[in-house]
Enzyme design. Structure first.
Site, PDB file in Angstrom:
ATOM      1  N   HIS A  60       0.853  -1.183   0.000  1.00 12.91           N
ATOM      2  CA  HIS A  60       0.000   0.000   0.000  1.00 12.91           C
ATOM      3  C   HIS A  60       0.887   1.230   0.000  1.00 12.91           C
ATOM      4  O   HIS A  60       2.108   1.116   0.094  1.00 12.91           O
ATOM      5  CB  HIS A  60      -0.990  -0.017   1.169  1.00 12.91           C
ATOM      6  CG  HIS A  60      -0.384   0.071   2.543  1.00 12.91           C
ATOM      7  ND1 HIS A  60       0.507  -0.852   3.039  1.00 12.91           N
ATOM      8  CD2 HIS A  60      -0.537   0.994   3.540  1.00 12.91           C
ATOM      9  CE1 HIS A  60       0.852  -0.524   4.272  1.00 12.91           C
ATOM     10  NE2 HIS A  60       0.242   0.603   4.592  1.00 12.91           N
ATOM     11  N   HIS A  62       0.994   3.969   2.052  1.00 10.05           N
ATOM     12  CA  HIS A  62       1.299   4.711   3.283  1.00 10.05           C
ATOM     13  C   HIS A  62       2.782   5.055   3.265  1.00 10.05           C
ATOM     14  O   HIS A  62       3.621   4.229   2.913  1.00 10.05           O
ATOM     15  CB  HIS A  62       1.012   3.822   4.500  1.00 10.05           C
ATOM     16  CG  HIS A  62      -0.124   4.298   5.358  1.00 10.05           C
ATOM     17  ND1 HIS A  62      -0.809   3.441   6.187  1.00 10.05           N
ATOM     18  CD2 HIS A  62      -0.687   5.523   5.546  1.00 10.05           C
ATOM     19  CE1 HIS A  62      -1.747   4.124   6.843  1.00 10.05           C
ATOM     20  NE2 HIS A  62      -1.691   5.377   6.466  1.00 10.05           N
ATOM     21  N   ASP A  64       5.188   5.221   5.388  1.00  9.39           N
ATOM     22  CA  ASP A  64       6.237   4.404   6.028  1.00  9.39           C
ATOM     23  C   ASP A  64       6.613   3.191   5.176  1.00  9.39           C
ATOM     24  O   ASP A  64       7.704   2.650   5.318  1.00  9.39           O
ATOM     25  CB  ASP A  64       5.839   3.970   7.453  1.00  9.39           C
ATOM     26  CG  ASP A  64       4.516   3.244   7.553  1.00  9.39           C
ATOM     27  OD1 ASP A  64       3.545   3.677   6.909  1.00  9.39           O
ATOM     28  OD2 ASP A  64       4.434   2.243   8.293  1.00  9.39           O
ATOM     29  N   HIS A 150      -7.411  -2.120   5.009  1.00 11.29           N
ATOM     30  CA  HIS A 150      -6.643  -1.164   5.828  1.00 11.29           C
ATOM     31  C   HIS A 150      -7.363   0.184   5.770  1.00 11.29           C
ATOM     32  O   HIS A 150      -6.758   1.238   5.798  1.00 11.29           O
ATOM     33  CB  HIS A 150      -5.228  -1.095   5.240  1.00 11.29           C
ATOM     34  CG  HIS A 150      -4.203  -0.350   6.024  1.00 11.29           C
ATOM     35  ND1 HIS A 150      -4.099  -0.395   7.390  1.00 11.29           N
ATOM     36  CD2 HIS A 150      -3.173   0.462   5.612  1.00 11.29           C
ATOM     37  CE1 HIS A 150      -3.057   0.348   7.781  1.00 11.29           C
ATOM     38  NE2 HIS A 150      -2.490   0.887   6.720  1.00 11.29           N
ATOM     39  N   ASP A 173      -0.202  -4.068   5.967  1.00  7.36           N
ATOM     40  CA  ASP A 173      -1.092  -3.577   7.030  1.00  7.36           C
ATOM     41  C   ASP A 173      -2.533  -3.947   6.675  1.00  7.36           C
ATOM     42  O   ASP A 173      -3.052  -3.518   5.639  1.00  7.36           O
ATOM     43  CB  ASP A 173      -1.000  -2.050   7.147  1.00  7.36           C
ATOM     44  CG  ASP A 173       0.359  -1.565   7.644  1.00  7.36           C
ATOM     45  OD1 ASP A 173       1.181  -2.413   8.040  1.00  7.36           O
ATOM     46  OD2 ASP A 173       0.583  -0.338   7.629  1.00  7.36           O
ATOM     47  N   HIS A 237       6.807  -5.060  12.170  1.00  7.29           N
ATOM     48  CA  HIS A 237       6.225  -3.714  12.252  1.00  7.29           C
ATOM     49  C   HIS A 237       5.461  -3.576  13.570  1.00  7.29           C
ATOM     50  O   HIS A 237       4.345  -3.064  13.628  1.00  7.29           O
ATOM     51  CB  HIS A 237       5.321  -3.592  11.006  1.00  7.29           C
ATOM     52  CG  HIS A 237       4.504  -2.389  10.757  1.00  7.29           C
ATOM     53  ND1 HIS A 237       3.441  -2.009  11.551  1.00  7.29           N
ATOM     54  CD2 HIS A 237       4.516  -1.485   9.756  1.00  7.29           C
ATOM     55  CE1 HIS A 237       2.857  -0.946  11.016  1.00  7.29           C
ATOM     56  NE2 HIS A 237       3.498  -0.605   9.939  1.00  7.29           N
TER      57      HIS A 237
HETATM   58 ZN   LIG Z   1      -0.380   1.365   6.530  1.00  2.83          ZN
HETATM   59 ZN   LIG Z   2       2.532   0.472   8.291  1.00  2.00          ZN
END
Ligand SMILES: [Zn+2]
Ligand SMILES: [Zn+2]
Length: 274
Positions: A60, A62, A64, A150, A173, A237
């Protein structure tokens, strides 16, 4: 097949945990899942390099999970001695992210093209956006994608890598969902990003409480793994980052939640062989 958790951190900078990234190495192919903070340092520690990556696969978008994609793109391009496109696979939106990344890098691309006479081509990252089904099948390795959950981050995908009669799931995630169950069915190794619900519930910070509703807790991951008949569950994570000496409690929480297979709490550079 070998799975190496290159970076096992969460968005919070951590001296000992790089950002989320996992390497699956099989039959001479280095498959990189996500590109978190410091990914190329950890890849170097695993004797890998951007120049020889087979494919980058994003779960994904995001920050991070993608913040060092630009470094991977630049090093792939600037350290290669002939045009070497970098295949990138990810959910819908990945093509736009790659396009914007190249736009961000435009000045640097110009500097290097002007300076190096033997560098006469631009970075090239062919993108395949995926939702569900077979992503890659080259006779040795087969990779499947499935939608994960998510929300409100959407779309997101998880991956299952099959080779040598073994299978590994890189979930990213997500909370438990049908797509994740499908990927995990009978998998030898299941790598899941997790949050420690019991710990987070004791910390009255709204922005931390928010993470609970869109990540798997340790108990969620254990339940998914048990339902699917997974062999080894790898927790990665971790949120919050485990205090030194408390790692065993994370592992025991997964067992207490009913998972009867092997549980590992990942650290940067953990290698797991299915
Ligand atoms: Zn995420
Ligand atoms: Zn994450």
């Amino acid at each position: 097949m070998e799975v190496i958790t290159l970076g096992t951190g969460n968005p919070m900078p951590d001296a000992n945990r790089a950002g989320p990234a996992t390497l699956v190495r099989t039959g001479g192919r280095d498959l990189l899942f996500d590109c978190g903070r410091g990914v190329l340092m950890r890849l170097a520690a695993a004797s890998g390099a951007a120049t020889v990556l087979h494919t980058v696969l994003l779960t994904h978008l995001h920050s991070d999970h993608v913040t060092d994609l630009n470094d991977v793109v630049t090093m792939r391009w600037a350290m290669s001695f002939q045009p070497t496109p970098l295949p990138v696979v990810g959910p819908v939106g990945t093509a736009r992210l790659v396009e914007r990344t190249l736009t961000m890098l435009e000045d640097d691309i110009g500097y290097r093209l002007a300076h190096h006479e033997d560098l006469a081509w631009r970075p090239d990252c062919p993108v395949t956006e995926v939702t569900d089904g077979v992503v890659l099948d080259d006779g040795h390795v087969r990779i499947l994608a499935a939608p994960t959950d998510h929300a409100p981050v959407h779309p997101t995908v998880g991956y299952r890598v099959e080779a040598d009669g073994t299978s590994v799931v890189i979930a990213g995630d997500t909370v438990p969902c049908p797509g994740l169950d499908a990927l995990c069915a009978g998998a030898d190794v299941y790598v899941q990003t997790v949050v420690n619900r019991a710990l987070i519930e004791q910390i009255p910070v709204p922005r931390l409480q928010d993470v609970l509703d869109y990540h798997s807790s340790i108990e969620d991951a254990a339940a998914t793994a048990q339902r699917a008949g997974v062999g080894t569950l790898v927790l990665t994570h971790p949120v919050p980052a485990p205090a030194p000496g408390t790692e065993q409690a994370w592992i025991e929480a997964a067992a207490a939640a009913g998972f009867t297979g092997t549980v590992l709490l990942a650290h940067d550079g953990l290698a797991v062989t299915p």
